[in-house]
Design a protein around this motif. Structure first.
Motif, mmCIF file in Angstrom:
data_model
loop_
_atom_site.group_PDB
_atom_site.id
_atom_site.type_symbol
_atom_site.label_atom_id
_atom_site.label_comp_id
_atom_site.label_asym_id
_atom_site.label_seq_id
_atom_site.Cartn_x
_atom_site.Cartn_y
_atom_site.Cartn_z
ATOM 1 N N ASP A 107 -14.247 20.451 -19.661
ATOM 2 C CA ASP A 107 -15.284 21.217 -18.967
ATOM 3 C C ASP A 107 -14.895 21.799 -17.621
ATOM 4 O OD1 ASP A 107 -17.066 20.842 -21.027
ATOM 5 O OD2 ASP A 107 -17.928 19.045 -20.143
ATOM 6 N N TYR A 108 -14.084 21.115 -16.847
ATOM 7 C CA TYR A 108 -13.822 21.573 -15.484
ATOM 8 C C TYR A 108 -12.798 22.700 -15.420
ATOM 9 C CZ TYR A 108 -10.195 18.050 -16.194
ATOM 10 O OH TYR A 108 -9.176 17.315 -16.713
ATOM 11 N N ASN A 109 -12.208 23.064 -16.526
ATOM 12 C CA ASN A 109 -11.254 24.166 -16.542
ATOM 13 C C ASN A 109 -11.949 25.502 -16.704
ATOM 14 O OD1 ASN A 109 -9.709 21.773 -17.515
ATOM 15 N ND2 ASN A 109 -8.063 23.261 -17.313
ATOM 16 N N PRO A 110 -11.515 26.523 -15.956
ATOM 17 C CA PRO A 110 -11.991 27.864 -16.275
ATOM 18 C C PRO A 110 -11.457 28.239 -17.662
ATOM 19 C CG PRO A 110 -10.855 27.810 -14.136
ATOM 20 C CD PRO A 110 -10.628 26.499 -14.809
ATOM 21 N N LYS A 111 -12.297 28.841 -18.489
ATOM 22 C CA LYS A 111 -11.889 29.263 -19.831
ATOM 23 C C LYS A 111 -12.424 30.677 -20.063
ATOM 24 C CE LYS A 111 -13.483 25.209 -21.830
ATOM 25 N NZ LYS A 111 -13.729 24.403 -20.725
ATOM 26 N N TRP A 112 -11.551 31.554 -20.545
ATOM 27 C CA TRP A 112 -11.929 32.953 -20.746
ATOM 28 C C TRP A 112 -11.394 33.508 -22.050
ATOM 29 C CZ3 TRP A 112 -14.919 36.462 -18.180
ATOM 30 C CH2 TRP A 112 -15.414 36.074 -16.935
ATOM 31 N N VAL A 113 -12.136 34.460 -22.597
ATOM 32 C CA VAL A 113 -11.674 35.301 -23.704
ATOM 33 C C VAL A 113 -11.994 36.741 -23.331
ATOM 34 C CG1 VAL A 113 -11.978 33.583 -25.523
ATOM 35 C CG2 VAL A 113 -13.847 35.144 -24.988
ATOM 36 N N VAL A 114 -11.300 37.667 -23.964
ATOM 37 C CA VAL A 114 -11.607 39.079 -23.740
ATOM 38 C C VAL A 114 -12.807 39.470 -24.590
ATOM 39 C CG1 VAL A 114 -10.750 41.444 -23.946
ATOM 40 C CG2 VAL A 114 -9.220 39.633 -23.144
ATOM 41 N N PHE A 115 -12.760 39.161 -25.886
ATOM 42 C CA PHE A 115 -13.829 39.534 -26.813
ATOM 43 C C PHE A 115 -14.449 38.283 -27.436
ATOM 44 C CE2 PHE A 115 -10.734 43.050 -27.099
ATOM 45 C CZ PHE A 115 -11.536 44.123 -26.739
ATOM 46 N N ALA A 116 -15.777 38.259 -27.530
ATOM 47 C CA ALA A 116 -16.464 37.179 -28.237
ATOM 48 C C ALA A 116 -17.278 37.797 -29.363
ATOM 49 C CB ALA A 116 -17.375 36.405 -27.292
ATOM 50 N N ARG A 117 -17.073 37.285 -30.565
ATOM 51 C CA ARG A 117 -17.834 37.768 -31.721
ATOM 52 C C ARG A 117 -19.288 37.320 -31.647
ATOM 53 N NH1 ARG A 117 -14.474 39.598 -36.100
ATOM 54 N NH2 ARG A 117 -16.227 39.250 -37.506
ATOM 55 N N LYS A 118 -19.537 36.260 -30.878
ATOM 56 C CA LYS A 118 -20.895 35.773 -30.612
ATOM 57 C C LYS A 118 -20.866 35.153 -29.226
ATOM 58 C CE LYS A 118 -20.468 31.075 -32.299
ATOM 59 N NZ LYS A 118 -21.144 30.017 -32.999
ATOM 60 N N GLN A 119 -22.044 34.917 -28.665
ATOM 61 C CA GLN A 119 -22.123 34.299 -27.341
ATOM 62 C C GLN A 119 -21.497 32.909 -27.402
ATOM 63 O OE1 GLN A 119 -23.365 35.721 -24.485
ATOM 64 N NE2 GLN A 119 -22.554 33.917 -23.483
ATOM 65 N N PRO A 120 -20.488 32.619 -26.565
ATOM 66 C CA PRO A 120 -19.903 31.271 -26.570
ATOM 67 C C PRO A 120 -20.943 30.210 -26.249
ATOM 68 C CG PRO A 120 -18.472 32.786 -25.411
ATOM 69 C CD PRO A 120 -19.764 33.517 -25.663
ATOM 70 N N ASP A 121 -20.823 29.077 -26.896
ATOM 71 C CA ASP A 121 -21.694 27.923 -26.674
ATOM 72 C C ASP A 121 -21.624 27.539 -25.191
ATOM 73 O OD1 ASP A 121 -22.606 25.231 -26.398
ATOM 74 O OD2 ASP A 121 -22.222 24.897 -28.521
ATOM 75 N N ASP A 122 -22.759 27.361 -24.553
ATOM 76 C CA ASP A 122 -22.800 27.002 -23.132
ATOM 77 C C ASP A 122 -21.999 25.737 -22.840
ATOM 78 O OD1 ASP A 122 -24.320 29.179 -22.382
ATOM 79 O OD2 ASP A 122 -26.225 28.089 -22.463
ATOM 80 N N ARG A 123 -22.021 24.793 -23.765
ATOM 81 C CA ARG A 123 -21.297 23.533 -23.561
ATOM 82 C C ARG A 123 -19.785 23.724 -23.545
ATOM 83 N NH1 ARG A 123 -23.542 20.451 -28.387
ATOM 84 N NH2 ARG A 123 -23.661 22.583 -29.080
ATOM 85 N N SER A 124 -19.295 24.817 -24.140
ATOM 86 C CA SER A 124 -17.851 25.048 -24.205
ATOM 87 C C SER A 124 -17.281 25.480 -22.860
ATOM 88 C CB SER A 124 -17.528 26.120 -25.252
ATOM 89 O OG SER A 124 -17.905 27.416 -24.780
ATOM 90 N N GLY A 125 -18.125 26.101 -22.025
ATOM 91 C CA GLY A 125 -17.640 26.593 -20.745
ATOM 92 C C GLY A 125 -16.832 27.873 -20.848
ATOM 93 N N VAL A 126 -16.730 28.446 -22.033
ATOM 94 C CA VAL A 126 -15.950 29.672 -22.238
ATOM 95 C C VAL A 126 -16.768 30.877 -21.780
ATOM 96 C CG1 VAL A 126 -14.821 31.165 -23.936
ATOM 97 C CG2 VAL A 126 -14.703 28.673 -24.188
ATOM 98 N N LYS A 127 -16.137 31.725 -20.999
ATOM 99 C CA LYS A 127 -16.757 32.982 -20.578
ATOM 100 C C LYS A 127 -16.056 34.123 -21.304
ATOM 101 C CE LYS A 127 -18.015 31.421 -15.967
ATOM 102 N NZ LYS A 127 -17.847 31.651 -14.529
ATOM 103 N N ALA A 128 -16.837 35.143 -21.669
ATOM 104 C CA ALA A 128 -16.293 36.301 -22.388
ATOM 105 C C ALA A 128 -16.482 37.556 -21.554
ATOM 106 C CB ALA A 128 -16.977 36.464 -23.729
#
Length: 135
Positions: A107-128
């Protein structure tokens, strides 16, 4: 120059594809079509929104490697940022975090993707950077 462009894959492809999680997909985003300059621009855009510092960048193989390379100049201090090119179900992030850190979310790591096919799960911490509607 035109021949060179035609030999590269198309960014958006229609067909029958299988996701990392084993889902059947009718289209895909083929980030191998992006140039190094594209990745640099995408990294700069991410940095307009990322407020946390990070000490390094780890790209989820294979799609996250070009984005990780583009984000490395922005690393200063803190935990590693974990990145990928396309988010479909979040399985790649879960698998990567568990394999490398023995944790499912990290959780404490910044996580990013360029494209998300759907909204990332809030619990994943992934930002698109870009998210498809719906899903």
């Amino acid at each position: 120059e035109i021949k060179k462009l035609r030999s590269r894959p198309k960014l958006f492809q229609v067909g029958d594809f299988i996701s990392h999680a084993g889902l059947s997909l009718p289209w895909k985003i083929e980030c191998d079509a992006l140039f190094e300059e594209d990745w640099a621009g995408l990294a700069r855009m991410i940095m307009d929104y990322e407020t946390r510092s990070f000490g390094s960048v780890e790209g989820i193989p294979r799609g996250g490697i070009p984005l990780a390379n583009a984000l490395k100049p922005y690393a200063t201090e803190g935990p590693p940022m974990i990145v990928d090119d396309v988010y479909t179900t979040g399985t790649s992030f879960k698998d990567y975090c568990y394999e490398h850190y023995r944790e499912k979310s990290f959780d404490y790591n910044p996580k990013w993707v360029v494209f998300a096919r759907k909204q990332p799960d809030d619990r994943s911490g992934v930002k698109a950077l870009f998210t498809m509607p719906g899903g």
